[in-house]
Scaffold this active site. Sequence first.
Site, PDB file in Angstrom:
ATOM      1  N   CYS A  15       0.820  -1.211   0.000  1.00 24.76           N
ATOM      2  CA  CYS A  15       0.000   0.000   0.000  1.00 24.76           C
ATOM      3  C   CYS A  15       0.853   1.260   0.000  1.00 24.76           C
ATOM      4  O   CYS A  15       0.317   2.364  -0.066  1.00 24.76           O
ATOM      5  CB  CYS A  15      -0.919   0.006   1.219  1.00 24.76           C
ATOM      6  SG  CYS A  15      -0.031   0.119   2.788  1.00 24.76           S
ATOM      7  N   GLY A  16       2.158   1.098   0.100  1.00 23.07           N
ATOM      8  CA  GLY A  16       3.053   2.252   0.091  1.00 23.07           C
ATOM      9  C   GLY A  16       3.693   2.541   1.428  1.00 23.07           C
ATOM     10  O   GLY A  16       4.723   3.210   1.497  1.00 23.07           O
TER      11      GLY A  16
END
EC number: 1.8.4.8
Length: 244
Positions: A239-240
């Site tokens: 998701c980063g």
Amino acid sequence: MSQFNLSELNALPKAKQAAALVLVNGQLEHLTAQERVSWALDNLPGEFVLSSSFGIQAAVCLHLVTRQRPDIPVILTDTGYLFPETYRFIDDLTEKLQLNLQVFRAAHSPAWQEARYGKLWEQGVEGIERYNTLNKVEPMNRALEALGAQTWFAGLRREQSGGRSQLPVLALQRGIFKLLPIIDWDNRQVYQYLTQHGLSYHPLWEQGYLSVGDTHTTRKWEPGMSEEETRFFGLKRECGLHEG
């Protein structure tokens, strides 16, 4: 293994940083998860923080770290799109483990974002990445800064995805130390730890979910699927928060 000075390590050229981390990781690989946490608390700089998505196995790392540092800030980036079961799981674990929960959210509400951008998660990889930046990466960066974090614990495991398979125990990310105490654990060790300490998996585990994030980008596992394919429509795994 001696104490680490974060400012001195950050000032080193990348090659020397890498060499220093390789050396200490060679030793950390031979420690237990509990010993890694203890070593980090003794040798890495505070402030210390622990991040959690309150996913399937979240109770393991939350319990493991808070046993040694009960008041450690636990960072949750709340997108506003978590499963109802996740919000209840957060409440249950916060009460059971007496967590110092710190919740950070995007600058704009989910409704405002949808009005402005549409449903970003339906707009391919680019849309998903923008959604993650707004709802996860930016709030996490704000959390790390607000809490003065210099050492960040997280519960990632190599077994979870190909992209995590080569992660070290200790790394530098966003200019701070990041320690992954259960990085080398397998599913059996997770189960054994939960059972030994009277802890539970996320409630959706029993419904066939291997990984749990937002309602719109999480799928129940089906035969033939990898764990990675249950998130973000199989387009990406991360998701980063744990990239870069």
